[in-house]
Design a protein around this motif. Structure first.
Motif: not given
Length: 425
Positions: A16-17, A75-79, A163-164, A169-170
């Motif tokens: 979902d990320v 993943g953090l940047a997309v979120t 998403m967060i 978790g990822s």
């Protein structure tokens, strides 16, 4: 949890990320009273950014030994980019966020593919890719169920909360993959005995390897037809007030991903026993059938059969694409660059798809009238059928060029094996 278990968990949680808001963005912007053309434009902007970034990101993954850190950062940047869209839904912020999502998100698939290859090696790659894809689709199902349920409580905000949670978790799953278990030479498809020049760019790999170029063109046509299909379903529900668009889009995602889980596992098994030709044919046929079904009625429930067919096509190609690239470039040490190059070419189709669909919605009926045609189709119907036509062209291209592709079953003779690796000079 071992590295392989952590890798499977990562694919579940990253589901979902890695694609940002996906089909929910069109619904969110429709609710902000954006026009179909503007929605298509910003989706295309993000797609173009991803397309441009994909090959350089593949080369970067080949070069770096910090693949876990790259996956976490992306993943953090997309979120963060998606949260910016929610807080500031104006054209420029949304466009810039889509650029960031497309560019940074482009590193996630090759990074995960490289980690997978580095952990399990070439012999176990096809099998593990099947597990990865099944886990990824399972994660999408869970995320969509959460979005559907919470949407009745908090509305579209549910998408951002889910998403967060999955992004956090990822991170834990990525860190659980032991760095010592990743062979970074194998992760780039390197075979020291092949004596290949590894300084070649992704463009050189693509242009000097006809089978890779053919695969990229087939996938470009497929993704042109596929990329805008689900956003269009949700957008039509929202525009015509046919029901809760977030709920129905979530149901559509659940249906598609639920079909993709067994399809991914089945595709890996078919590849091992029969080969890749029937898999590609099935994936390409599913898309035009899907477009006809989508155009047949505007009712919200049509999203269910439409996405069942998406589960067939996308579930198969999620396994077939990296597996064929790995076979074509076996022994060259350019797996991630080659995968990035193929994803760049297919990204051209995916990037143009929303913009083309938006224009077909807005002007399609007028275009048909100019040609002397006046079918009983809405603008959305014209768009669905127009998108499906591209897969028919892709199928014709496949039959014309299939002799160039290593379609033999896994474990059989593979064209482009180390002794006959593609010449990149």
């Amino acid at each position: 949890m071992g590295s392989i278990g952590a890798l499977t968990t990562l694919n579940f949680l990253m589901a979902d990320v890695r694609d940002g808001l996906g089909p929910y963005l069109a619904i969110f912007l429709q609710g902000q009273h954006w026009s179909p053309v503007d929605i298509g434009l910003v989706l295309t902007i993000g797609g173009l950014a991803g397309m441009i970034a994909t090959t350089p990101m593949g080369a970067f993954v080949d070069a770096t030994h910090r693949k876990r850190l790259v996956t976490i950062g992306a993943g953090l940047a997309v979120t963060a980019a998606c949260l910016a869209i929610y807080l500031f839904p104006n054209f420029w912020i949304v466009s810039l966020s889509q650029v960031l999502t497309g560019a940074v998100g482009a590193v996630i698939p090759p990074a995960i593919a490289a980690i997978t290859l580095g952990v399990v090696g070439p012999a176990g790659f096809s099998h593990q890719i099947g597990r990865n894809e099944a886990a990824n689709h399972g994660g999408n199902v869970v995320a969509a169920v959460a979005c559907a349920g919470f949407s009745y409580l908090v509305g579209i905000q549910a998408v951002f909360f889910v998403m967060i949670a999955m992004a956090v978790g990822s991170i834990a799953a990525t860190l659980a993959i032991r760095e010592s278990d990743i062979d970074h030479d194998i992760a780039r498809g390197l075979d020291s005995a092949a004596g290949t020049d590894h300084a070649k760019s992704g463009l050189a790999v693509l242009l000097k390897t006809p089978s890779l170029l053919v695969l990229g063109l087939i996938l470009m046509l497929f993704h042109f037809g596929n990329a805008a299909m689900l956003p269009l379903v949700g957008q039509r529900i929202e525009a015509l007030q046919l029901g809760n668009a977030v709920f129905w889009t979530s149901v559509a995602v659940i249906v598609a991903q639920a079909v993709m889980v067994p399809m991914a596992l089945l595709a890996a098994r078919i590849a091992e026993r029969v080969g890749y030709a029937p898999l590609l044919i099935a994936a390409l046929i599913a898309l035009p059938v899907r477009s006809i079904v989508a155009a047949s009625t505007p009712h919200a429930w049509i999203a269910i059969p439409v996405q069942m067919l998406d589960g067939v096509g996308a579930g198969i190609l999620g396994v077939v694409t990296p597996a064929l690239v790995a076979r074509i470039l076996r022994g060259t040490g350019r797996f991630n660059v080659g995968l990035g190059a193929v994803m760049t070419v297919q990204g051209v189709g995916a990037a143009i798809s929303p913009w083309a669909a938006g224009n077909m919605i807005q002007y399609g009926q007028d275009w048909l009238a100019t040609l002397g045609l006046a079918p009983n189709l809405s603008g959305y119907g014209v768009a669905f059928l127009g998108l499906g036509l591209s897969a028919v062209v892709a199928l014709a291209l496949f039959f014309a060029t299939m002799r160039l592709l290593p379609l033999e079953r896994e474990g059989g003779h593979v064209r482009g094996r180390p002794a006959e690796a593609p010449a990149l000079a």
